[in-house]
Design a protein around this motif. Structure first.
Motif, PDB file in Angstrom:
ATOM      1  N   THR A  94       0.865  -1.179   0.000  1.00 51.92           N
ATOM      2  CA  THR A  94       0.000   0.000   0.000  1.00 51.92           C
ATOM      3  C   THR A  94       0.898   1.224   0.000  1.00 51.92           C
ATOM      4  OG1 THR A  94      -1.946   1.006   1.045  1.00 51.92           O
ATOM      5  CG2 THR A  94      -0.206   0.209   2.518  1.00 51.92           C
ATOM      6  N   SER A  95       0.307   2.422   0.084  1.00 50.78           N
ATOM      7  CA  SER A  95       1.117   3.635   0.146  1.00 50.78           C
ATOM      8  C   SER A  95       1.047   4.240   1.543  1.00 50.78           C
ATOM      9  CB  SER A  95       0.634   4.663  -0.890  1.00 50.78           C
ATOM     10  OG  SER A  95      -0.445   5.425  -0.384  1.00 50.78           O
ATOM     11  N   LYS A  96       1.956   5.167   1.813  1.00 47.37           N
ATOM     12  CA  LYS A  96       2.024   5.794   3.133  1.00 47.37           C
ATOM     13  C   LYS A  96       0.924   6.841   3.344  1.00 47.37           C
ATOM     14  CE  LYS A  96       7.011   5.154   3.768  1.00 47.37           C
ATOM     15  NZ  LYS A  96       8.331   5.823   3.954  1.00 47.37           N
ATOM     16  N   ILE A  97       0.148   7.156   2.308  1.00 50.29           N
ATOM     17  CA  ILE A  97      -0.826   8.237   2.444  1.00 50.29           C
ATOM     18  C   ILE A  97      -2.270   7.743   2.315  1.00 50.29           C
ATOM     19  CG2 ILE A  97       0.828   9.959   1.618  1.00 50.29           C
ATOM     20  CD1 ILE A  97      -0.747   9.970  -1.054  1.00 50.29           C
ATOM     21  N   GLU A  98      -2.472   6.460   2.528  1.00 52.63           N
ATOM     22  CA  GLU A  98      -3.835   5.933   2.458  1.00 52.63           C
ATOM     23  C   GLU A  98      -4.679   6.409   3.642  1.00 52.63           C
ATOM     24  OE1 GLU A  98      -4.872   3.935  -0.246  1.00 52.63           O
ATOM     25  OE2 GLU A  98      -2.906   4.661  -0.916  1.00 52.63           O
ATOM     26  N   HIS A  99      -5.994   6.291   3.494  1.00 53.83           N
ATOM     27  CA  HIS A  99      -6.908   6.563   4.594  1.00 53.83           C
ATOM     28  C   HIS A  99      -6.640   5.551   5.707  1.00 53.83           C
ATOM     29  CE1 HIS A  99     -10.788   6.747   6.776  1.00 53.83           C
ATOM     30  NE2 HIS A  99     -10.832   7.994   6.337  1.00 53.83           N
ATOM     31  N   HIS A 100      -6.936   5.943   6.949  1.00 55.05           N
ATOM     32  CA  HIS A 100      -6.635   5.052   8.067  1.00 55.05           C
ATOM     33  C   HIS A 100      -7.453   3.760   8.034  1.00 55.05           C
ATOM     34  CE1 HIS A 100      -4.637   8.572  10.149  1.00 55.05           C
ATOM     35  NE2 HIS A 100      -3.758   7.595  10.254  1.00 55.05           N
ATOM     36  N   ASP A 115       4.068  -9.550   5.320  1.00 55.51           N
ATOM     37  CA  ASP A 115       5.143  -8.643   4.935  1.00 55.51           C
ATOM     38  C   ASP A 115       4.528  -7.471   4.180  1.00 55.51           C
ATOM     39  OD1 ASP A 115       7.523  -7.444   4.212  1.00 55.51           O
ATOM     40  OD2 ASP A 115       7.918  -8.842   2.566  1.00 55.51           O
ATOM     41  N   VAL A 116       4.652  -6.255   4.723  1.00 55.05           N
ATOM     42  CA  VAL A 116       3.996  -5.087   4.140  1.00 55.05           C
ATOM     43  C   VAL A 116       5.025  -4.111   3.590  1.00 55.05           C
ATOM     44  CG1 VAL A 116       2.445  -3.143   4.539  1.00 55.05           C
ATOM     45  CG2 VAL A 116       2.060  -5.307   5.740  1.00 55.05           C
ATOM     46  N   THR A 117       4.817  -3.652   2.373  1.00 51.43           N
ATOM     47  CA  THR A 117       5.600  -2.569   1.784  1.00 51.43           C
ATOM     48  C   THR A 117       4.725  -1.324   1.744  1.00 51.43           C
ATOM     49  OG1 THR A 117       6.944  -4.035   0.388  1.00 51.43           O
ATOM     50  CG2 THR A 117       6.787  -1.725  -0.273  1.00 51.43           C
ATOM     51  N   TYR A 118       5.213  -0.240   2.356  1.00 57.85           N
ATOM     52  CA  TYR A 118       4.509   1.047   2.337  1.00 57.85           C
ATOM     53  C   TYR A 118       5.229   1.949   1.340  1.00 57.85           C
ATOM     54  CZ  TYR A 118       2.444  -0.631   6.719  1.00 57.85           C
ATOM     55  OH  TYR A 118       1.786  -1.377   7.678  1.00 57.85           O
ATOM     56  N   LEU A 119       4.596   2.217   0.205  1.00 56.03           N
ATOM     57  CA  LEU A 119       5.224   2.999  -0.847  1.00 56.03           C
ATOM     58  C   LEU A 119       5.363   4.462  -0.449  1.00 56.03           C
ATOM     59  CD1 LEU A 119       3.233   1.612  -3.924  1.00 56.03           C
ATOM     60  CD2 LEU A 119       5.520   0.919  -3.171  1.00 56.03           C
ATOM     61  N   ASP A 120       6.506   5.048  -0.806  1.00 56.88           N
ATOM     62  CA  ASP A 120       6.726   6.478  -0.601  1.00 56.88           C
ATOM     63  C   ASP A 120       5.926   7.276  -1.625  1.00 56.88           C
ATOM     64  OD1 ASP A 120       8.651   6.141   1.477  1.00 56.88           O
ATOM     65  OD2 ASP A 120      10.154   5.641  -0.048  1.00 56.88           O
ATOM     66  N   VAL A 121       5.785   8.566  -1.371  1.00 57.51           N
ATOM     67  CA  VAL A 121       5.189   9.483  -2.341  1.00 57.51           C
ATOM     68  C   VAL A 121       6.098  10.695  -2.481  1.00 57.51           C
ATOM     69  CG1 VAL A 121       2.807   8.778  -1.915  1.00 57.51           C
ATOM     70  CG2 VAL A 121       3.803  10.633  -0.552  1.00 57.51           C
ATOM     71  N   ASP A 122       5.969  11.409  -3.596  1.00 59.74           N
ATOM     72  CA  ASP A 122       6.760  12.627  -3.772  1.00 59.74           C
ATOM     73  C   ASP A 122       6.029  13.819  -3.149  1.00 59.74           C
ATOM     74  OD1 ASP A 122       4.730  13.366  -5.550  1.00 59.74           O
ATOM     75  OD2 ASP A 122       5.905  12.877  -7.332  1.00 59.74           O
ATOM     76  N   GLU A 123       6.522  15.019  -3.381  1.00 59.43           N
ATOM     77  CA  GLU A 123       5.934  16.204  -2.752  1.00 59.43           C
ATOM     78  C   GLU A 123       4.600  16.608  -3.363  1.00 59.43           C
ATOM     79  OE1 GLU A 123       8.631  19.451  -2.289  1.00 59.43           O
ATOM     80  OE2 GLU A 123       9.771  18.418  -0.721  1.00 59.43           O
ATOM     81  N   GLU A 124       4.183  15.907  -4.396  1.00 64.93           N
ATOM     82  CA  GLU A 124       2.838  16.123  -4.942  1.00 64.93           C
ATOM     83  C   GLU A 124       1.877  15.035  -4.478  1.00 64.93           C
ATOM     84  OE1 GLU A 124       3.093  16.584  -9.182  1.00 64.93           O
ATOM     85  OE2 GLU A 124       3.641  18.697  -8.985  1.00 64.93           O
ATOM     86  N   LEU A 126       2.252  11.736  -5.175  1.00 66.87           N
ATOM     87  CA  LEU A 126       2.164  10.674  -6.182  1.00 66.87           C
ATOM     88  C   LEU A 126       3.087   9.516  -5.828  1.00 66.87           C
ATOM     89  CD1 LEU A 126       2.192  12.946  -9.342  1.00 66.87           C
ATOM     90  CD2 LEU A 126       0.247  11.577  -8.552  1.00 66.87           C
ATOM     91  N   VAL A 127       2.577   8.301  -5.975  1.00 65.27           N
ATOM     92  CA  VAL A 127       3.414   7.128  -5.734  1.00 65.27           C
ATOM     93  C   VAL A 127       4.383   6.953  -6.891  1.00 65.27           C
ATOM     94  CG1 VAL A 127       1.628   5.962  -4.388  1.00 65.27           C
ATOM     95  CG2 VAL A 127       1.794   5.537  -6.841  1.00 65.27           C
ATOM     96  N   SER A 128       5.489   6.304  -6.600  1.00 59.51           N
ATOM     97  CA  SER A 128       6.487   6.026  -7.621  1.00 59.51           C
ATOM     98  C   SER A 128       6.157   4.704  -8.302  1.00 59.51           C
ATOM     99  CB  SER A 128       7.884   5.953  -6.986  1.00 59.51           C
ATOM    100  OG  SER A 128       8.805   5.355  -7.872  1.00 59.51           O
ATOM    101  N   LEU A 129       5.932   4.762  -9.599  1.00 61.44           N
ATOM    102  CA  LEU A 129       5.644   3.542 -10.351  1.00 61.44           C
ATOM    103  C   LEU A 129       6.845   2.594 -10.338  1.00 61.44           C
ATOM    104  CD1 LEU A 129       3.788   5.072 -13.428  1.00 61.44           C
ATOM    105  CD2 LEU A 129       2.768   3.882 -11.479  1.00 61.44           C
ATOM    106  N   VAL A 155      -4.572  12.952  -7.506  1.00 59.09           N
ATOM    107  CA  VAL A 155      -5.119  11.822  -8.252  1.00 59.09           C
ATOM    108  C   VAL A 155      -3.973  10.909  -8.664  1.00 59.09           C
ATOM    109  CG1 VAL A 155      -6.455  11.104 -10.269  1.00 59.09           C
ATOM    110  CG2 VAL A 155      -6.999  13.262  -9.118  1.00 59.09           C
ATOM    111  N   GLN A 156      -4.050   9.660  -8.261  1.00 63.55           N
ATOM    112  CA  GLN A 156      -3.011   8.705  -8.636  1.00 63.55           C
ATOM    113  C   GLN A 156      -3.207   8.253 -10.092  1.00 63.55           C
ATOM    114  OE1 GLN A 156      -0.455   8.161  -6.834  1.00 63.55           O
ATOM    115  NE2 GLN A 156      -1.165   8.985  -4.874  1.00 63.55           N
TER     116      GLN A 156
END
Length: 380
Positions: A94-100, A115-124, A126-129, A155-156
């Motif tokens: 998932t990403s680090k900015i999801e709803h709780h 095993d969970v991977t929390y994807l980073d996002v940039d300053e906008e 957006l997740v990194s593809l 918007v992703q």
């Protein structure tokens, strides 16, 4: 003047929706699982609503499961898919900015040994593809990414994300709560396996939502007790609210394009009005990959609690982020994931608009912020 600008938290129920619901409450009161004529009458409205929701989202009627809202839909989809497919692997993303209602489920699953991977996002936001692609393994069974972020409106890139996931064995869940009424949400075109929506974000009643589950997707359902929703969710269906959800969804899609033009104009006018008044601020998120109904701003001259209090005293009603974290002193996890400046979340406010808002209301908000700025600018 009173200005409500917290529509991302909830929206008022549209009058057409209320009228539809009141008709069901007063006339079509049967239990849709009963086999007598009054029960069959209620079943007719339940089936019609399921057909409307499916049509509006380009899904099959059999793929629509009515729930109590997005929190239940997210929990059901994530846990249900993971438990049904854990024999294939124990890695989830998932990403680090999801709803709780997504993040807390992943955190619980992590405690259970997944095993969970929390994807980073940039300053906008957006997740990194590339990071997503690198994170996927043969053990990955689920990826959950929200369509539109509820705090910043980013918007992703759903088509790109879906393409990356389709090259793996993972299933794809989307929290589409903030997308309805603002973007075209096409369940089959996006090739989504599970998708969550809730009615109160687009002019429907609170306490009702839907989980769209692609036909043939294995999912372990946890709510037991009856055979409602084709044995997928036990409990008597709330027919009046389900009818309200269907009507609200139909209206949201019908007027989506016109509303989006209006909302983007309001958003641009708001930002220009602040600039014209020389109020220091920075936009949190993207100005391009975004919807018109959410704008999150960093005000360096004042902390968020003070800003919200003073705006409330001026009858301007906004928030610092998700309503589900109201009362919490923890800074926004969304802004914390986006920016290295830890102080930014403590000085940021979310404004969220609705098609019923006027330019006069936008100018009033800007005027009140201007007054607040003059009180505090000497402290900057």
């Amino acid at each position: 003047m009173e200005v409500y600008a917290d529509y991302a938290a909830t929206t008022p129920v549209k009058q057409q929706v209320i009228d539809k619901m009141m008709n069901i409450y007063s006339t079509h009161y049967g239990n849709p699982s009963s086999i007598h004529s009054i029960g069959r009458d209620a079943r007719k409205y339940l089936d019609e609503s399921r057909h409307i929701v499916a049509k509006e989202l380009n899904a099959k009627s059999s793929e629509v499961i009515f729930t109590s809202g997005a929190t239940e839909s997210n929990n059901t989809a994530i846990k249900g898919i993971v438990y049904a497919h854990q024999h294939k692997g124990k890695h989830i993303i998932t990403s680090k900015i999801e709803h709780h209602s997504v993040l807390h489920v992943f955190e619980q699953l992590e405690k259970e040994g997944f095993d969970v991977t929390y994807l980073d996002v940039d300053e906008e936001g957006l997740v990194s593809l590339k990071q997503l692609q690198n994170a996927l393994t043969d053990e990955t069974i689920l990826v959950s990414i929200m369509f539109v972020n509820n705090e910043i409106g980013t918007v992703q890139p759903m088509y790109d994300i879906e393409e990356v996931i389709n090259n793996s064995n993972a299933l794809f869940h989307v929290d589409a709560v903030q997308a309805i009424g603002h973007l075209e949400v096409n369940f089959h075109e996006f090739n989504i396996d599970a998708m969550s929506i809730t009615a109160h974000k687009f002019g429907g009643p609170k306490g009702v939502g839907a989980l769209l589950l692609k036909e043939g997707t294995a999912l372990k359902f946890s709510q037991l007790g009856g055979e409602q929703e084709t044995k997928r969710r036990a409990g008597t269906e709330n027919v009046p609210q389900i009818v309200g959800l269907a009507e609200a969804l139909k209206l949201a899609n019908q007027y989506r394009d016109d509303n989006n033009v209006h909302l983007m104009n309001l958003k641009n006018q708001f930002l220009v009005s602040l600039q014209e008044r020389s109020i220091p601020f920075e936009l949190n998120g993207s100005m391009t990959d975004t919807t018109g109904h959410i704008v999150n701003l960093y005000f360096p001259f004042i902390d968020v609690e003070t800003m919200l209090t003073l705006l409330d005293l001026s009858n301007v009603y906004v928030s610092s982020g998700s309503a589900c974290t109201a009362g919490s002193t923890t800074p926004s996890h969304v802004l914390a994931a986006m920016y290295s400046n830890e102080d930014r979340a403590q000085h940021s406010v979310r404004f969220s608009f609705n098609e019923a808002m006027t330019e006069q209301e936008i100018k009033y908000i800007a005027t009140e912020i201007h007054k607040i700025y003059h009180k505090f600018k000497e402290e900057v």
